[in-house]
Design a protein around this motif. Sequence first.
Motif, PDB file in Angstrom:
ATOM      1  N   LEU A  67       0.834  -1.201   0.000  1.00 51.71           N
ATOM      2  CA  LEU A  67       0.000   0.000   0.000  1.00 51.71           C
ATOM      3  C   LEU A  67       0.869   1.251   0.000  1.00 51.71           C
ATOM      4  N   LEU A  68       1.951   1.207   0.741  1.00 52.59           N
ATOM      5  CA  LEU A  68       2.889   2.326   0.770  1.00 52.59           C
ATOM      6  C   LEU A  68       3.476   2.562  -0.627  1.00 52.59           C
ATOM      7  N   LEU A  75       1.856   9.463  -5.714  1.00 53.68           N
ATOM      8  CA  LEU A  75       2.515  10.753  -5.486  1.00 53.68           C
ATOM      9  C   LEU A  75       3.464  11.100  -6.626  1.00 53.68           C
ATOM     10  N   ALA A  76       4.145  10.092  -7.174  1.00 51.01           N
ATOM     11  CA  ALA A  76       5.056  10.337  -8.296  1.00 51.01           C
ATOM     12  C   ALA A  76       4.274  10.727  -9.545  1.00 51.01           C
ATOM     13  N   PRO A  87      -0.179  13.012   4.418  1.00 48.00           N
ATOM     14  CA  PRO A  87      -0.570  12.603   5.780  1.00 48.00           C
ATOM     15  C   PRO A  87      -1.066  11.145   5.834  1.00 48.00           C
ATOM     16  N   LEU A  88      -1.812  10.732   4.799  1.00 49.69           N
ATOM     17  CA  LEU A  88      -2.302   9.357   4.757  1.00 49.69           C
ATOM     18  C   LEU A  88      -1.142   8.395   4.532  1.00 49.69           C
ATOM     19  N   ARG A  89      -0.225   8.768   3.667  1.00 46.61           N
ATOM     20  CA  ARG A  89       0.945   7.937   3.406  1.00 46.61           C
ATOM     21  C   ARG A  89       1.784   7.767   4.675  1.00 46.61           C
ATOM     22  N   ALA A  90       1.927   8.868   5.429  1.00 44.92           N
ATOM     23  CA  ALA A  90       2.693   8.803   6.674  1.00 44.92           C
ATOM     24  C   ALA A  90       2.060   7.811   7.655  1.00 44.92           C
ATOM     25  N   GLU A  91       0.733   7.782   7.707  1.00 43.99           N
ATOM     26  CA  GLU A  91       0.060   6.813   8.580  1.00 43.99           C
ATOM     27  C   GLU A  91       0.294   5.389   8.101  1.00 43.99           C
ATOM     28  N   GLY A 101       8.185  -3.450  13.313  1.00 44.30           N
ATOM     29  CA  GLY A 101       9.015  -2.989  14.418  1.00 44.30           C
ATOM     30  C   GLY A 101      10.177  -2.115  13.972  1.00 44.30           C
ATOM     31  N   ASP A 102      10.308  -1.862  12.666  1.00 48.27           N
ATOM     32  CA  ASP A 102      11.371  -0.975  12.201  1.00 48.27           C
ATOM     33  C   ASP A 102      10.769   0.214  11.467  1.00 48.27           C
ATOM     34  N   LYS A 103      11.601   1.164  11.161  1.00 49.36           N
ATOM     35  CA  LYS A 103      11.131   2.391  10.509  1.00 49.36           C
ATOM     36  C   LYS A 103      11.445   2.366   9.020  1.00 49.36           C
ATOM     37  N   ALA A 104      11.353   1.204   8.408  1.00 51.40           N
ATOM     38  CA  ALA A 104      11.733   1.046   7.007  1.00 51.40           C
ATOM     39  C   ALA A 104      10.907   1.909   6.071  1.00 51.40           C
ATOM     40  N   GLY A 105       9.608   2.026   6.302  1.00 45.15           N
ATOM     41  CA  GLY A 105       8.760   2.761   5.372  1.00 45.15           C
ATOM     42  C   GLY A 105       8.546   4.203   5.741  1.00 45.15           C
ATOM     43  N   ASP A 106       9.158   4.673   6.816  1.00 44.85           N
ATOM     44  CA  ASP A 106       8.893   6.028   7.278  1.00 44.85           C
ATOM     45  C   ASP A 106       9.765   7.029   6.541  1.00 44.85           C
ATOM     46  N   ASN A 107       9.157   7.740   5.641  1.00 45.34           N
ATOM     47  CA  ASN A 107       9.838   8.761   4.864  1.00 45.34           C
ATOM     48  C   ASN A 107       8.883   9.944   4.785  1.00 45.34           C
ATOM     49  N   LYS A 108       9.148  10.955   5.555  1.00 46.72           N
ATOM     50  CA  LYS A 108       8.189  12.037   5.713  1.00 46.72           C
ATOM     51  C   LYS A 108       7.944  12.853   4.440  1.00 46.72           C
ATOM     52  N   ASN A 109       8.874  12.833   3.493  1.00 46.52           N
ATOM     53  CA  ASN A 109       8.667  13.645   2.298  1.00 46.52           C
ATOM     54  C   ASN A 109       7.860  12.939   1.229  1.00 46.52           C
TER      55      ASN A 109
END
Length: 193
Positions: A67-68, A75-76, A87-91, A101-109
């Motif tokens: 989904l990410l 977005l592209a 904001p939805l993508r960040a969630e 348990g990791d921050k692999a998909g967390d990319n704020k931009n």
Amino acid sequence: MITSEDPWKWNVPNEALTRRRTLLAGAALGGAALVAGCSDDPGPGRAEHSSAAERLRGRAARDSAALLARYDATLAAHPDLAARLRPLRAEVARHAEAFTGDKAGDNKNGGATSSPGGAPSGRPVHHSGAPASGPAVPEDRKAARTALADAERKLADARTKALADAPPELARLLASVAAAGAAHAYLLTEAGA
């Protein structure tokens, strides 16, 4: 001086002594059974880390990552939707993090995500705006939002069905993420969005 006679028997009738020994032996056996029973009890913590729960958690993590990737492709293809989609993508990235348990998909931009190994998983974008091997994105903005909403709704439904097979903590997480997905689907298709 103590005689050969048992000093504990002094002034204690045999019946009381037998009852006392029976009571002490019963307490010892009961305590041993209680300790043994506790160690064999699977308990809620073990159910959370069973192989079935780990498979369910892994599937949920992969679904969140897919989904990410769909959000990233959208977005592209439609950078003008960034204010509404980020904001939805960040969630969704936080959901993936909760399952892994990791921050692999967390990319704020809202750009490329990282794989669990840390390497970027961003894909080259074709002239159509869709990543080379990622999900196809409709060229129409409204159709692109609808496609994201459909993906969110489908995933929320699948997670709701998975609740029956999940241990308590994982079930709570799945229910929470499913509810968020349903809310995302609504926000993506809301009139004027």
